[in-house]
Design an enzyme around this catalytic site. Structure first.
Site, PDB file in Angstrom:
ATOM      1  N   ASP A  87      26.656 -24.567 107.680  1.00  0.00           N
ATOM      2  CA  ASP A  87      27.177 -25.627 106.810  1.00  0.00           C
ATOM      3  C   ASP A  87      27.463 -26.890 107.610  1.00  0.00           C
ATOM      4  O   ASP A  87      28.531 -27.490 107.495  1.00  0.00           O
ATOM      5  CB  ASP A  87      28.446 -25.148 106.104  1.00  0.00           C
ATOM      6  CG  ASP A  87      28.769 -25.993 104.857  1.00  0.00           C
ATOM      7  OD1 ASP A  87      27.874 -26.701 104.383  1.00  0.00           O
ATOM      8  OD2 ASP A  87      29.920 -25.931 104.389  1.00  0.00           O
TER       9      ASP A  87
ATOM     10  N   PHE B 218      37.766 -24.924  98.586  1.00  0.00           N
ATOM     11  CA  PHE B 218      38.319 -23.853  99.412  1.00  0.00           C
ATOM     12  C   PHE B 218      39.849 -23.862  99.383  1.00  0.00           C
ATOM     13  O   PHE B 218      40.489 -22.861  99.651  1.00  0.00           O
ATOM     14  CB  PHE B 218      37.860 -24.034 100.856  1.00  0.00           C
ATOM     15  CG  PHE B 218      38.322 -25.326 101.466  1.00  0.00           C
ATOM     16  CD1 PHE B 218      39.583 -25.444 102.021  1.00  0.00           C
ATOM     17  CD2 PHE B 218      37.486 -26.437 101.481  1.00  0.00           C
ATOM     18  CE1 PHE B 218      40.002 -26.631 102.583  1.00  0.00           C
ATOM     19  CE2 PHE B 218      37.910 -27.631 102.027  1.00  0.00           C
ATOM     20  CZ  PHE B 218      39.166 -27.729 102.576  1.00  0.00           C
ATOM     21  N   GLY B 219      40.461 -25.034  99.103  1.00  0.00           N
ATOM     22  CA  GLY B 219      41.903 -25.146  99.151  1.00  0.00           C
ATOM     23  C   GLY B 219      42.308 -26.517  99.631  1.00  0.00           C
ATOM     24  O   GLY B 219      41.764 -27.526  99.167  1.00  0.00           O
TER      25      GLY B 219
ATOM     26  N   GLY C  31      39.646 -29.484  98.649  1.00  0.00           N
ATOM     27  CA  GLY C  31      38.335 -29.155  98.124  1.00  0.00           C
ATOM     28  C   GLY C  31      38.393 -27.811  97.430  1.00  0.00           C
ATOM     29  O   GLY C  31      39.467 -27.264  97.157  1.00  0.00           O
TER      30      GLY C  31
END
Length: 983
Positions: free
Chosen positions: A784, A660-661, A658
């Site tokens: 989240d 983020f990595g 995603g």
């Protein structure tokens, strides 16, 4: 709505009824049509309108004042929408109106005084809004009023005396407000009342002695969680239709009137937490009369003043009884064998009394899930028949006088999650059958007994256990290496035994451990270095053993207040605060040969050169990037270890990616244990901050439903670029997102989540939030919560993860919920609470909103950003409409399976594979379908309550956990009944 066009006369449009004498619109009935938008002011032009029903839609905005022009209006139903603002004062012009129903909206302000002119009102229903102010006394002038509901608002003040004039009243519902004072005595004289609920207020006073005579039609009489005092009226026995009598958590005195035994329809009788009884023999004689209450399912008498013995006629209570609570009284003697007749009990609470003998017949109560026997005077051996209670999840027997050995038969209780037998007189060895109960996940506490022998090697099976307390016994031998596989342990308590040997190196695998106490044993050897690398360790007690050598200086050993070494006279070194003697170097010089000295000198030179190189490299790197160091991560895995673990970050090991990595599957070096490695994309803005935030959040919290962090890596890669990664436990069943929305993933497409699995997952997630918000020191807001951040292990137990947006909340006076490190828009689209979009501070109520949306998604199968949710329609409104129309089965996830392994409800397909009956299918029997629908509706109501727009109206997370447990337990009881019927 296709008929609404110019080619069809408007009197023939769907939902429109005209007056035949003048062709003017008389009734507009658009219930449950998925309509959106606001009510236009032009509604006021329908001056011949007598009925307006818009319930179960998605209308919003304020109610127009032009409604007051509908002077012929008799019925107004706007329930289950999202109307806000104030109740229009111009409704006062509708003097013919009989019913105003605007429940389940977001109306604010007070009830307008202008409505006093509506003297023909029969129904006034304004519950579940945000109304404030006092109850207007002029409502008492509505002589035709039959039903009034103002429940679940913020109304305060007293109940007006004028209500006593409502001679036609049948439905009286004021629960869940801030009302105070006493209930006017005149209200108790309205004989037509059948539903009376004033629970969860601040009312006081006594219940009238003749209430059963003056209210003979009562079916529900509820006033729990108030401040009522005085006796329970004997006259209630005259209300022969009474089904619910609940006044728990008050200050009632006296005893239970025997006459209540004549109430054959009674289902719930709850007087927990009052002051009933006189601490005398015979206080429970009323139980003999309750034998006639053959429908009774709940009997709550805990935390009162009942004394004497438990009478034998308890055996005559209804076999439908599921919950019996008698804890916190002064009951004594033996427990009658007849209690074994209550075969449907799922919860039996006898704690906090003076009982002396546990009867063998407890083994007949095979539906028990919770058995509370602690803090009594039970003596003699623990009955082996308790092993028959295979559905038990909680067994509490601590603080008694049990003696003899622990029955190995308890090993048959394969669902036990928590077992406490501490502070008794038990002896003998620990049965392997008990200490290898893999279901134990909360606590195993058998401390403060006289147990002997060694700790069984089988203890290693407890890889889900959070607390193991074997302290204050006579256990000998070494600490077993197998304890290292108990990787969920937070507390390991072995103090005050006669254990010997060293602390095994295998304990270095306890990455989440917070407390270790091995004090007052015969342990020896050096203090293992790995203890300094257990980053979660908060308390370490090694006192009164025979440890020797130098004390480490890092990790927990740097905090003198967190460790104890008293009684170990051979220890030296450590940080200055420990006040230990310096370690002598004489012995070291004596044993070193000349060749060894030369080798050490060469090695030291090399090490110095290496450190110089690292220092120069870090200076260059620091000139490129200025970033906060993560002290704790310096003890983590190296970059090269991660490369090796993932086969060079091979695409075959990639399990997710995603913004983020990426996340890779790997193997923990030296342990052959699967791990998940989250590699941060440091080119993504805020990724580095996310790394620090997530690590700092996760390293300080431990809960069986939170994703456990193992370690971290903050280094550089082979190209000299910054590299950051977090290492987690590997979750073999992936994310909840994959199960709910599998897409083209064949693995998940062929495996569907059952109703019970979804309930358990919902409980897991709610339990994690409860811990984060209330039980981990400084409260943490996840920020989240969504299906992709919920991961499932081998046993389909849910673990909440991804704390990259998490925020700590610091308490400040009474405004602790609003004090955060920072505010702003936090989370993912569809799950972000609406107040964040308006600039509100981050709070735990925001997590509850996200949980509500997630809960609805789990049971409808639709995400909040589904294409169908547009033009004002949301997943919450979609669900609310279906609930109000009692069409919950129409919106449930069509792939939800209802599986019952012991019931033959499935059918075999051509390949011989059993197919699960689907929720909407015709295979389900009527009663089974009805129970499923009841269960689903209850869950969805929680989701709707949690995701309401107004934060203060959201359900407390602890209530969510309790309600979900209750829903699941009720459903399991039903399933068990079905099994018995089949047999």
């Amino acid at each position: 709505m296709r008929s609404w066009n110019d080619s069809v006369d408007f009197c023939n449009w769907f939902g429109v009824t005209c007056n035949p004498s003048n062709d003017r619109v008389a009734i507009l009935n658009l219930e449950n049509q998925g309509l959106i938008g606001s009510i236009p002011p032009s509604i006021g032009n329908l001056t011949f309108l007598t009925g307006l029903n818009l319930q179960n839609n998605s209308f919003n905005g304020e109610l127009p004042q032009q409604l007051g022009r509908l002077v012929r209006l008799q019925y107004l139903n706007l329930t289950w929408n999202s109307f806000e603002g104030r109740i229009p004062s111009n409704l006062s012009q509708c003097t013919d109106i009989r019913a105003i129903q605007i429940d389940y909206n977001a109306l604010q302000g007070q009830i307008p005084d202008q409505l006093r002119s509506l003297l023909k009102l029969v129904i006034l229903s304004l519950g579940s809004n945000n109304l404030t102010g006092n109850i207007p006394p002029w409502i008492g002038n509505f002589s035709s009023l039959y039903g009034i509901s103002l429940a679940l608002n913020n109304i305060q003040g007293t109940i007006p005396d004028e209500f006593g004039s409502l001679s036609s009243l049948g439905f009286f519902q004021l629960y869940g407000n801030n009302l105070s004072g006493i209930i006017p005595s005149s209200i108790y004289n309205i004989s037509s009342i059948y539903y009376f609920s004033v629970a969860q207020n601040q009312l006081h006073g006594q219940l009238p002695p003749d209430v059963g005579l003056s209210l003979p039609n009562l079916q529900v009489f509820a006033g729990g969680v108030n401040n009522f005092t005085g006796p329970i009226p004997v006259s209630l026995s005259n209300a022969s239709g009474l089904q619910v009598l609940d006044f728990a958590q008050n200050g009632l005195t006296g005893t239970i009137p025997g006459g209540l035994g004549s109430l054959s329809a009674l289902v719930r009788l709850n007087f927990d937490e009052n002051s009933l009884g006189n601490w005398e023999i015979g206080d429970l004689n009323f139980l003999s009369f309750l034998a006639n209450c053959t429908s009774l399912e709940v009997l709550g008498m805990a935390e009162n003043r009942f004394g004497g013995e438990l009478p034998s006629f308890i055996a005559n209570l209804s076999t439908n009884l599921q919950i019996l609570t008698l804890g916190g009284n002064l009951l004594l003697g033996s427990i009658p064998n007849g209690i074994g007749n209550l075969v449907n009990l799922s919860l039996l609470g006898l704690e906090g009394n003076h009982f002396s003998i546990v009867p063998d017949v407890f083994g007949k109560l095979k539906q028990l899930e919770g058995l509370y026997l602690h803090d009594n005077m039970f003596s003699g051996p623990i009955p082996s028949s308790l092993g028959n209670l295979t559905r038990l999840t909680r067994l509490f027997m601590e603080d008694n006088r049990f003696e003899g050995s622990i029955p190995p038969s308890l090993g048959d209780c394969q669902n036990l999650e928590e077992l406490n037998m501490s502070s008794n007189n038990l002896d003998g060895t620990i049965p392997k059958q008990v200490i290898s109960l893999s279901s134990l996940s909360v606590s195993l506490d058998i401390s403060n007994n006289s147990l002997t022998g060694s700790i069984p090697f089988e203890v290693g099976v407890l890889n889900n256990l959070v607390e193991l307390d074997l302290s204050k016994n006579k256990l000998s031998g070494q600490i077993p290496d197998s304890l290292g596989t108990c990787t969920s342990l937070l507390r390991l308590l072995l103090q005050e035994n006669v254990l010997s040997g060293t602390i095994p190196q295998s304990l270095q695998a306890l990455r989440g451990i917070e407390e270790i106490d091995v004090s007052r044993n015969n342990l020896s050897g050096e203090i293992p270095e790995f203890l300094s690398k257990l980053l979660s360790l908060r308390s370490l007690d090694l006192s009164y053993n025979d440890f020797e050598g130098e004390v480490p200086r890092e990790g927990i050993f740097a905090n003198a207040s967190a460790i104890s070494f008293a009684g170990n006279n051979k220890l030296c070194g450590g940080v200055p605060d420990l006040l230990l003697p310096a370690c002598s170097t004489k012995k070291l010089r004596k044993v070193l040969a000349p060749k060894a000295v030369i080798s050490i000198a060469i090695a030291a030179t090399i090490i110095i050169l290496v450190f110089c190189y690292i220092a120069i490299f870090n200076m260059v790197k620091d000139s490129r990037t200025a970033e906060s160091p993560l002290v704790e991560a310096q003890e983590g895995m190296s970059y090269l270890e991660l490369v090796k673990s993932t086969d060079g970050f091979s695409a075959d090991n990639l399990i997710g990616s995603g913004g983020f990595g990426a996340v890779y599957k790997g193997i923990l070096p030296g342990e052959q244990k699967l791990i998940a490695i989250k590699v941060l994309n440091l080119q993504q803005q805020g990724a580095s901050k996310s790394f620090f935030d997530e690590y700092n959040a996760l390293r300080s919290i431990r809960h069986r439903n939170l994703l456990k962090i193992i370690t971290s890596c903050s280094s550089v890669d082979n190209n000299g670029n910054d590299f950051k990664a977090l290492v987690f436990e590997f979750m073999s069943n992936g994310s909840l997102e994959k199960w709910l929305h599998p897409g083209d993933d064949e693995l998940y497409c062929t495996r569907k989540l059952s109703l019970m699995q979804r309930l358990n997952i919902a409980i897991n997630i709610a339990s994690a939030l409860d811990y984060l918000h209330h039980n981990c020191g400084t409260a943490i807001v996840h920020c989240d919560l969504k299906p992709s951040n919920v991961l499932l292990d081998d046993d389909m137990v849910a673990h909440v993860g991804d704390f990259g947006l998490a925020k700590f909340i610091f308490e400040s006076g009474n405004e602790s919920q609003n004090q955060t490190l920072s505010g702003g828009l936090k989370g993912s689209i569809g799950y972000i609470p609406p107040e964040y979009g308006n600039g509100a501070q981050v709070s735990i109520l925001g997590d509850i909103y996200s949980f509500g949306i997630l809960l609805l998604e789990m049971f409808t199968g639709k995400g909040p950003t589904d294409d169908m949710f547009k033009d004002g329609l949301s997943i919450r409104k979609f669900t609310s409409v279906a609930l109000a129309a009692e069409h919950v089965m129409d919106i449930v996830d069509p792939f939800m399976a209802f599986e019952d392994e012991e019931d033959d409800y499935g059918e075999k397909n051509e390949d011989g594979i059993e197919e699960c009956a689907m929720i909407g299918g015709n295979e389900l029997q009527v009663d089974k379908r009805s129970k499923i629908e009841e269960c689903l509706a209850s869950v969805m109501i929680i989701g709707v309550s949690c995701s309401t727009a107004l934060p203060s109206k959201r359900m407390a997370i602890r209530s969510v956990v309790n309600k979900l447990h209750s829903i699941r337990d009720s459903f399991l009881i039903f399933i068990n009944q079905k099994r018995r019927n089949l047999r």
